[in-house]
Write a protein that holds these residues in place. Sequence first.
Motif: not given
Length: 537
Positions: A50, A71, A459, A75, A46
């Motif tokens: 990101s 991304i 999330s 999630g 992540y």
Amino acid sequence: MSTTPTTAPPEGSGDPTGRLDGASKARIFTVLTVIVLFTEVAPLQYTMVSAALQKIGPAFPSAGANLTWAIIIFGLIGAAVSPLIGKMADIWGKKRMFLVCGGFFLVGCLVCATTSSWGVFLAGRAFQAIAIATAVIAYGLIRDLLPRHLVPLGIGITSTGLGFSALIAPVLGGWLVDNHSWRAIFWFLFIYTLVVFPLVWFLVPESGLRTRERLDIVGAALLAIGVGLILVYVDKGQDWGWSRPSAWLWAVAGVVLVAAFVAVERRATQPIMDMKLLFDPRVSTVLVVGLFAGFMVGVHSYTMGYLTLTPPEDATRSLVVQGTVDTVTKLTGQPVPPQAVNVTFDPGYSYGEGWSLMEYATHLAIWLGLVAMIAGALAGAWSRRVGARLPLLLALVTFVATAVLYALTPHEWVWLTLLSIPFGIAFGAYYATAPNLIIEAVPAEQQGVSAGMLGVMQSMGVAIGLAISTAFLNANPVKAVVAVGPQPPATSEINGIFADNAYELSFWLVAGTSVVALVAAYLMRHGRTPATGGSAH
């Protein structure tokens, strides 16, 4: 059918789970270290992906405005499958499912590192997303294996890691992208997982705790699909139009399926999760906190990169001037001097450092990660002394304060870095206390699915926060007004650059949602006594 767990203790163990009460400290902390290193795969990717999103985009021109799905899908899938995998771990064994998650992550890394297809890349990200459940399983392993007095500390350390995702990932990710390519990130993640995998296999014992029941496939499907449809609407609603029937039907269908999940589980003889337990204030309050705290976590990680990697206004103006010169010269065949091009911005913007990923890592991300790592361990230990509610309250107060200050202070890197330090402390404390509260609230045989539900709510908070923040950004673009000599000016939006007001609205949003989480935590009746590692159950 009874849901009493079986007892399959390792030889010499006096606890049905195989708790390491008689083991040496070296043995106990070796097991904890390996568990934590394996759970680092999800935050590692992540942090790296990101920050590298702007670098990944040119490789997939067909992605366009959907680039953030690199991304979001992580999630979305992670939230949908975490309760299911948590329940599988309760039934079939936590270590076994731990390794299964690692296997899916390895496949996803290979796919992402080698594909040139946007659709296949997203499929690889979906495989990687299953690794989110490693944290859910790790909480159960720690609850089952560590001596009771070390469980709160172990949860705190697991929640914020040993420094790989917090300290190494920003620097290593920046170096890999700046010196090689974004694909090097996925090759590193593949190698990292491949190295840690056998350590889990040989060094971490399996918990002897099992739940005697079959997996409720219908309930699992209703929950996973329902959550997934809601998250798709949250992300794509702006593009589709929030009020269009073709858009909100996704949300309606998702809500209907989640409601059906609750109805079915109330009647099921072997539900995936006891509904009375789910709606018990000791659990439901923590889930509400997780939902609204998730807004701050998602928006912060998204905005920090954009605020610092974006070129400053003068650099952007120079790029627009040069691009205009090149375009006009190509069209007319006549050279145009740069001084003949006048560029103004509507509106202007005050942020932007033009950093590389390495500069972002060393100037900002590494300090946030360091304090979060330390704060997580300290908050876990503190929970053992005073209960998890007090450090959670302090974390949420800090969320509110830092969000307000982000909105009010200059968007320069010094201020961003200074404010990221208290945010990092709050981040570590929050992620250490929320799972400890769940552990204290549920019996061991419901640990996996309960932690999975917490993951779902967190999330969803991250996804909703990102969707609203993205809507603010897209509604407030910076436009370049370009005039060449005596010609009338032409106006166009500058891709990826947004007005200061857009970010400030995002920070006010998360200040408000953090207040909601704070109020819920303040009203919480449990977590006021020292954490016991789940011994009440």
